[in-house]
Design an enzyme around this catalytic site. Structure first.
Site, PDB file in Angstrom:
ATOM      1  N   CYS B 162       0.794  -1.232   0.000  1.00  0.00           N
ATOM      2  CA  CYS B 162       0.000   0.000   0.000  1.00  0.00           C
ATOM      3  C   CYS B 162       0.828   1.284   0.000  1.00  0.00           C
ATOM      4  O   CYS B 162       0.266   2.379   0.018  1.00  0.00           O
ATOM      5  CB  CYS B 162      -0.969  -0.031   1.169  1.00  0.00           C
ATOM      6  SG  CYS B 162      -2.015  -1.500   1.092  1.00  0.00           S
ATOM      7  N   HIS B 292      -2.578   8.168   6.035  1.00  0.00           N
ATOM      8  CA  HIS B 292      -2.804   6.852   5.442  1.00  0.00           C
ATOM      9  C   HIS B 292      -4.215   6.420   5.867  1.00  0.00           C
ATOM     10  O   HIS B 292      -4.992   5.983   5.040  1.00  0.00           O
ATOM     11  CB  HIS B 292      -1.729   5.867   5.911  1.00  0.00           C
ATOM     12  CG  HIS B 292      -1.789   4.555   5.213  1.00  0.00           C
ATOM     13  ND1 HIS B 292      -1.811   4.457   3.842  1.00  0.00           N
ATOM     14  CD2 HIS B 292      -1.865   3.281   5.674  1.00  0.00           C
ATOM     15  CE1 HIS B 292      -1.880   3.167   3.496  1.00  0.00           C
ATOM     16  NE2 HIS B 292      -1.925   2.440   4.591  1.00  0.00           N
ATOM     17  N   GLU B 303      -0.597   5.401  13.491  1.00  0.00           N
ATOM     18  CA  GLU B 303      -0.385   6.649  12.748  1.00  0.00           C
ATOM     19  C   GLU B 303      -0.647   7.864  13.637  1.00  0.00           C
ATOM     20  O   GLU B 303       0.066   8.871  13.558  1.00  0.00           O
ATOM     21  CB  GLU B 303      -1.292   6.688  11.506  1.00  0.00           C
ATOM     22  CG  GLU B 303      -0.950   7.870  10.586  1.00  0.00           C
ATOM     23  CD  GLU B 303      -1.684   7.830   9.257  1.00  0.00           C
ATOM     24  OE1 GLU B 303      -2.669   7.073   9.122  1.00  0.00           O
ATOM     25  OE2 GLU B 303      -1.261   8.576   8.336  1.00  0.00           O
ATOM     26  N   LYS B 321      -9.793   8.161   2.481  1.00  0.00           N
ATOM     27  CA  LYS B 321     -10.216   6.795   2.130  1.00  0.00           C
ATOM     28  C   LYS B 321     -11.698   6.560   2.413  1.00  0.00           C
ATOM     29  O   LYS B 321     -12.294   5.649   1.843  1.00  0.00           O
ATOM     30  CB  LYS B 321      -9.344   5.772   2.857  1.00  0.00           C
ATOM     31  CG  LYS B 321      -7.912   5.748   2.291  1.00  0.00           C
ATOM     32  CD  LYS B 321      -7.073   4.643   2.865  1.00  0.00           C
ATOM     33  CE  LYS B 321      -5.724   4.506   2.168  1.00  0.00           C
ATOM     34  NZ  LYS B 321      -4.757   5.575   2.489  1.00  0.00           N
ATOM     35  N   HIS B 326      -9.742   2.325  -0.038  1.00  0.00           N
ATOM     36  CA  HIS B 326      -8.293   2.171   0.003  1.00  0.00           C
ATOM     37  C   HIS B 326      -7.852   1.587  -1.341  1.00  0.00           C
ATOM     38  O   HIS B 326      -8.103   0.411  -1.624  1.00  0.00           O
ATOM     39  CB  HIS B 326      -7.909   1.243   1.155  1.00  0.00           C
ATOM     40  CG  HIS B 326      -6.434   1.149   1.406  1.00  0.00           C
ATOM     41  ND1 HIS B 326      -5.494   1.674   0.534  1.00  0.00           N
ATOM     42  CD2 HIS B 326      -5.737   0.607   2.436  1.00  0.00           C
ATOM     43  CE1 HIS B 326      -4.289   1.437   1.016  1.00  0.00           C
ATOM     44  NE2 HIS B 326      -4.407   0.797   2.170  1.00  0.00           N
ATOM     45  N   PHE B 384       1.948  -3.242   3.880  1.00  0.00           N
ATOM     46  CA  PHE B 384       2.301  -4.544   4.422  1.00  0.00           C
ATOM     47  C   PHE B 384       3.812  -4.735   4.327  1.00  0.00           C
ATOM     48  O   PHE B 384       4.437  -4.247   3.380  1.00  0.00           O
ATOM     49  CB  PHE B 384       1.644  -5.650   3.592  1.00  0.00           C
ATOM     50  CG  PHE B 384       0.300  -6.087   4.092  1.00  0.00           C
ATOM     51  CD1 PHE B 384      -0.430  -5.309   4.960  1.00  0.00           C
ATOM     52  CD2 PHE B 384      -0.240  -7.291   3.671  1.00  0.00           C
ATOM     53  CE1 PHE B 384      -1.678  -5.716   5.411  1.00  0.00           C
ATOM     54  CE2 PHE B 384      -1.488  -7.711   4.108  1.00  0.00           C
ATOM     55  CZ  PHE B 384      -2.209  -6.932   4.976  1.00  0.00           C
TER      56      PHE B 384
END
Lengths: 266, 397
Positions: B162, B292, B303, B321, B326, B384
């Site tokens: 991502c 994010h 975050e 998002k 996403h 990831f």
């Protein structure tokens, strides 16, 4: 333009008939015969047991060559920036996922899914090595070795820090193998540094070229070079094994290749 | 770091085809998320599906690249005069001096998923017309874009899950700094497929509802899809004050876990610090942070800790998002384009679907749009494998 120059401080290698860099170097400089044999992938003992159990061939391969190169360079792994480059992810894992998704029960295993990302080897490397610097993970199909090397050299000259390049490929099982035949696993790792130091083997300077890539003169090695993207590194490795300065062209994209000037340092 | 100009940019996502529609959706606080009706997927979740992808035709000579991911790429290249801007850039610098660096996570794997259903019942072979290199392989989209735009520079696809299409900005910036190229097409293309829908579901990371980043009741992501492209160029000596610039990049690894972020946001904090250092800016210079903000419990916690440890609790933040879903490997580039629109139009988009911000999270989360002078923005992307990237964009002058 900044010359794309870096110093090779350590090499790791694993492939069909290649057990590590010193024994492969003996074959590449014709001091020993090439004997075809399936690639043997060691267990990733650097990982904690729970992670170790979850790893597939691609992770075992990348970790093995990465540890060999960094051990030979005698460099602290945790501080190294990394560039990973591979034509595909874990082929067996991909096959299992596609098989489950084509079945009547599409429940995937969470481990299968997280192992499906192309950066799976980078993730496990960072855990095994405690490496918190940037990890870039590339794919350029058959051009993956060239793309990884170019990215790595660019980072070394711009950031002026040492870096570990890992290029590796493993095979797909059938039926994907028929569409993307990669005969066996091959991985190469290079520790690249901005300055020469005690372990430095050679100085490497890259330029883009529009001439054709060099081939291997030995038929089994040329077959390996042509069929495994990471083995496109073989002409460079041969030059290093022969302990010769000179120029070699490695494959990259269909419209551009990499000319490498190799200057021995020790 | 040498700042680069975003000469042209475009995006196609669930909130719009091109920047005008995207901006309008942001201004109207319109979400593109809807209950998942993709293919034969039976996961109860919302997705950000882009309409019209399957109807998009590829150029005749490039039909071999046909797959949802490359059709989505083609749809993106047709917006905002992007292809014409690239042609002008290639005319100016030479096609060998313009690179292509794109991010994706699953490329055209949907083709392989479908091909497995169509295996020969006896031999198990995939259909004859299945083309691995042009669809499944991650490089397919870069090869398609190279050929569509007639470029001859270096090219690669970044696959750090991502954060893929955020990290391509850093890669291109280094290549331009080294003088290897003068311009680059960067971006990301990721499209809906069964692997990600069933995969994130298996990790219990998909929400049944439209995702609610930073909400007290958040319970997972909504998967989206997008194509976003930016033409990055070495800036001319005299810059237009309205030019949007890439000012800083930061990259780090968590070295913690394959699918969970470091709980204290260690890697995220490092990438934010690096981006600020590269841009020679202080935290107080940032007007807005595009998070994010995936809406998983663990991402938003980590975050929040990372952002507040650097910025305190005053800087306006949101995750877009809730609007786009996403977009995974395309999220970094999509959100870079949203950041460019934020600067151009003085809008800090409020996060959608979030009704009660988690009291345990301390950053200043916007639920409503805010208007103001947006000079510099930070965009976070985490993937990831613990692959983090932070980008800073700002005005030319």
């Amino acid at each position: 333009m900044i010359p794309l120059t870096a110093y090779i401080d350590g090499i790791g290698l694993l492939g069909p008939g290649f057990a590590d860099w010193p024994s492969a170097a003996a074959i590449l400089c014709a001091a020993a015969p090439y004997v075809a044999a399936a690639t043997v992938l060691p267990a990733p003992l650097s990982l904690p047991p729970p992670e170790r159990r979850r790893t597939g061939r691609v992770v075992k391969l990348a970790l093995a060559v990465g540890f060999e190169a960094t051990t030979r360079a005698a460099i602290e792994r945790s501080s190294l920036t990394t560039v990973f480059s591979s034509s595909g992810g874990d082929g067996f894992n991909c096959h299992e996922i596609c098989q489950v998704l084509a079945s009547s029960d599409r429940q995937l295993s969470p481990t299968r899914f997280h192992n499906s990302v192309h950066n799976v080897a980078a993730g496990y490397w960072s855990i095994a090595a405690g490496a918190t610097a940037a990890a870039n993970v590339l794919c350029a199909h058959d051009a993956s070795f060239g793309a990884g090397l170019l990215e790595a050299l660019t980072q070394v000259v711009v950031a002026r820090t040492p870096l570990l390049l890992l290029a590796y490929d493993t095979q797909y099982p059938e039926p994907l193998n028929a569409k993307r035949p990669i005969p066996d696993a091959f991985g190469v790792a290079l520790v690249l540094a901005p300055n020469a130091s005690a372990p430095t083997l050679a100085k490497l300077t890259a330029m883009l070229t529009y001439n054709d890539a060099d081939h291997m003169s030995e038929p089994p090695l040329e077959a390996m070079r042509a069929s495994i993207p990471a083995a496109r590194s073989l002409p460079l490795l041969k030059k290093l094994a022969q302990r010769e300065s000179g120029r070699v062209i490695v494959d990259y994209l269909s419209h551009v290749r990499l000319a490498l000037e190799v200057e021995l340092c020790s | 770091m040498i700042p680069l100009r975003l000469t042209c940019f475009t995006a196609v996502s669930a909130v719009g085809c091109g920047t005008a529609e995207t901006l309008d959706s942001l201004e109207q606080q319109r979400s593109g998320l809807a209950p998942c009706a993709f293919e034969t997927v039976d996961v109860e979740t919302h997705v950000g599906e882009v309409p019209g992808v399957d109807a998009t035709a590829l150029p005749e000579s490039l039909r071999g690249f046909s797959c949802r991911n490359n059709r989505l790429a083609q749809l993106g290249l047709m917006q905002d005069g992007f292809a014409a801007a690239v042609a002008a850039s290639a005319g100016h610098w030479g096609p060998r001096r313009v690179g292509v660096f794109l991010g994706t996570s699953t490329s055209g794997i949907l083709e392989t998923e479908l091909a497995y259903r169509a295996r020969d019942p006896a031999a198990g072979a995939l259909p004859k017309d299945f083309n691995y290199a042009a669809t499944h392989n991650s490089f397919s989209v870069a090869d398609f874009v190279l050929q569509t735009l007639h470029l001859e520079g270096p090219a690669a696809v970044m696959c750090t899950a991502c954060s893929s299409s955020a990290k391509v900005f850093a890669s291109a910036q280094r290549m331009i700094s080294a003088g290897l190229i003068d311009a680059a097409v960067v971006g990301g293309v990721d499209s809906l497929c069964l692997t990600t829908l069933y995969g994130f579901h298996s990790l219990q990371l998909t929400s049944r509802l439209p995702c609610r980043p930073f909400d007290v009741a958040r319970d997972g992501i909504s998967i989206g899809e997008a194509a976003a492209f930016v033409l990055l160029e070495r800036p001319p000596s005299r810059l237009d004050g309205d030019a949007i610039m890439l000012l800083g990049t930061g990259e780090s690894s968590d070295a913690y876990h394959m699918s969970s972020p470091h709980p204290e946001g260690r890697g995220a904090r490092a990438s934010i610090h690096q981006a600020l250092t590269a841009a020679q800016l202080a935290p107080g210079d940032i007007d807005y942070i595009n998070l994010h903000g995936t809406a998983t419990i663990s991402n938003d916690c980590a975050e929040d800790l990372a952002v507040t440890s650097v910025f305190g609790t005053g800087t306006a933040c949101s995750s877009t998002k809730g609007a786009t879903g996403h977009a995974l490997g395309a999220a970094g580039a999509l959100e870079a384009v949203i950041c460019a629109l934020a600067i151009q139009h003085g809008i800090m988009p409020g996060g959608l679907s979030t009704t009660a911000v988690d009291p345990k999270l301390n950053l200043h989360y916007l639920c409503e749009n805010r208007r103001g002078n947006v000079r510099r923005v930070l965009s976070n992307s985490f993937g990831f494998g613990g692959a983090n990237c932070s980008l800073i964009f700002g005005r030319g002058a």
